[in-house]
Scaffold this motif. Structure first.
Motif, PDB file in Angstrom:
ATOM      1  N   ALA A   1      -8.030  -0.086   5.437  1.00  0.00           N
ATOM      2  CA  ALA A   1      -8.823   1.036   5.957  1.00  0.00           C
ATOM      3  C   ALA A   1      -8.120   2.335   5.575  1.00  0.00           C
ATOM      4  N   ILE A   2      -8.819   3.172   4.826  1.00  0.00           N
ATOM      5  CA  ILE A   2      -8.277   4.444   4.382  1.00  0.00           C
ATOM      6  C   ILE A   2      -9.058   5.568   5.046  1.00  0.00           C
ATOM      7  N   ALA A   3      -8.349   6.384   5.799  1.00  0.00           N
ATOM      8  CA  ALA A   3      -9.016   7.459   6.550  1.00  0.00           C
ATOM      9  C   ALA A   3      -9.667   8.462   5.612  1.00  0.00           C
TER      10      ALA A   3
ATOM     11  N   CYS B   1       0.838  -1.211   0.000  1.00  0.00           N
ATOM     12  CA  CYS B   1       0.000   0.000   0.000  1.00  0.00           C
ATOM     13  C   CYS B   1       0.864   1.249   0.000  1.00  0.00           C
ATOM     14  N   PHE B   2       0.416   2.246  -0.710  1.00  0.00           N
ATOM     15  CA  PHE B   2       1.040   3.574  -0.656  1.00  0.00           C
ATOM     16  C   PHE B   2       0.012   4.485  -0.032  1.00  0.00           C
ATOM     17  N   TRP B   3       0.204   4.839   1.244  1.00  0.00           N
ATOM     18  CA  TRP B   3      -0.796   5.604   1.963  1.00  0.00           C
ATOM     19  C   TRP B   3      -0.188   6.294   3.169  1.00  0.00           C
TER      20      TRP B   3
ATOM     21  N   SER C   1      -2.543   7.210   9.733  1.00  0.00           N
ATOM     22  CA  SER C   1      -4.001   7.154   9.858  1.00  0.00           C
ATOM     23  C   SER C   1      -4.615   5.936   9.173  1.00  0.00           C
ATOM     24  N   ASP C   2      -4.014   5.465   8.102  1.00  0.00           N
ATOM     25  CA  ASP C   2      -4.554   4.325   7.372  1.00  0.00           C
ATOM     26  C   ASP C   2      -3.986   3.033   7.950  1.00  0.00           C
ATOM     27  N   GLY C   3      -4.644   1.922   7.654  1.00  0.00           N
ATOM     28  CA  GLY C   3      -4.136   0.670   8.197  1.00  0.00           C
ATOM     29  C   GLY C   3      -4.682  -0.546   7.491  1.00  0.00           C
ATOM     30  N   THR C   4      -4.135  -1.681   7.853  1.00  0.00           N
ATOM     31  CA  THR C   4      -4.558  -2.941   7.265  1.00  0.00           C
ATOM     32  C   THR C   4      -4.489  -4.044   8.308  1.00  0.00           C
ATOM     33  N   CYS C   5      -5.257  -5.080   8.102  1.00  0.00           N
ATOM     34  CA  CYS C   5      -5.087  -6.274   8.914  1.00  0.00           C
ATOM     35  C   CYS C   5      -5.406  -7.484   8.049  1.00  0.00           C
ATOM     36  N   THR C   6      -4.713  -8.565   8.325  1.00  0.00           N
ATOM     37  CA  THR C   6      -4.899  -9.812   7.603  1.00  0.00           C
ATOM     38  C   THR C   6      -5.302 -10.887   8.594  1.00  0.00           C
TER      39      THR C   6
END
Length: 112
Positions: free
Chosen positions: A107-109, A80-82, A86-91
């Protein structure tokens, strides 16, 4: 934006939500090719619904893959480029004796 930076994305909360959705759909099931489309659709729709109910200022992307367990394993990757503040990810990785499931949440703020 200041508020979002403090809150951030709660990966543990998202992980628990998604795991419950997977358990609800795949728990007690054996791999069946005929059910895959229904299962994956249910998992992403339920996960998304519960994430949105958290009422946070995020846009969500949810992906789901279900594969039959085999000796070959199953590997995925994403990038991801973000804004990492504030943004995040979970697997979430889930498996039983007949199948593997991997769900990614991005999740993109929403900056108001």
């Amino acid at each position: 934006k200041e508020h979002l930076l403090k809150v951030g994305f709660n990966a543990d909360e998202a992980h628990n939500i998604v795991k419950e959705c997977i358990d609800g759909v795949l728990g007690g099931e054996d791999y069946n090719q005929n059910n895959i489309n229904q299962w994956t659709a249910s998992i992403v729709e339920q996960s998304l619904t519960h994430l949105v109910k958290l009422g946070k200022a995020y846009k969500y992307i949810v992906t789901c893959a279900v594969v039959q367990r085999s000796a070959y394993g199953f590997h995925t990757a994403s990038s991801c480029f973000w804004d990492t503040t504030s943004d995040g990810t979970c697997t979430v990785r889930w498996e039983n004796r007949t199948m593997n499931c991997i769900v990614n949440v991005f999740a993109i703020a929403i900056v108001l």
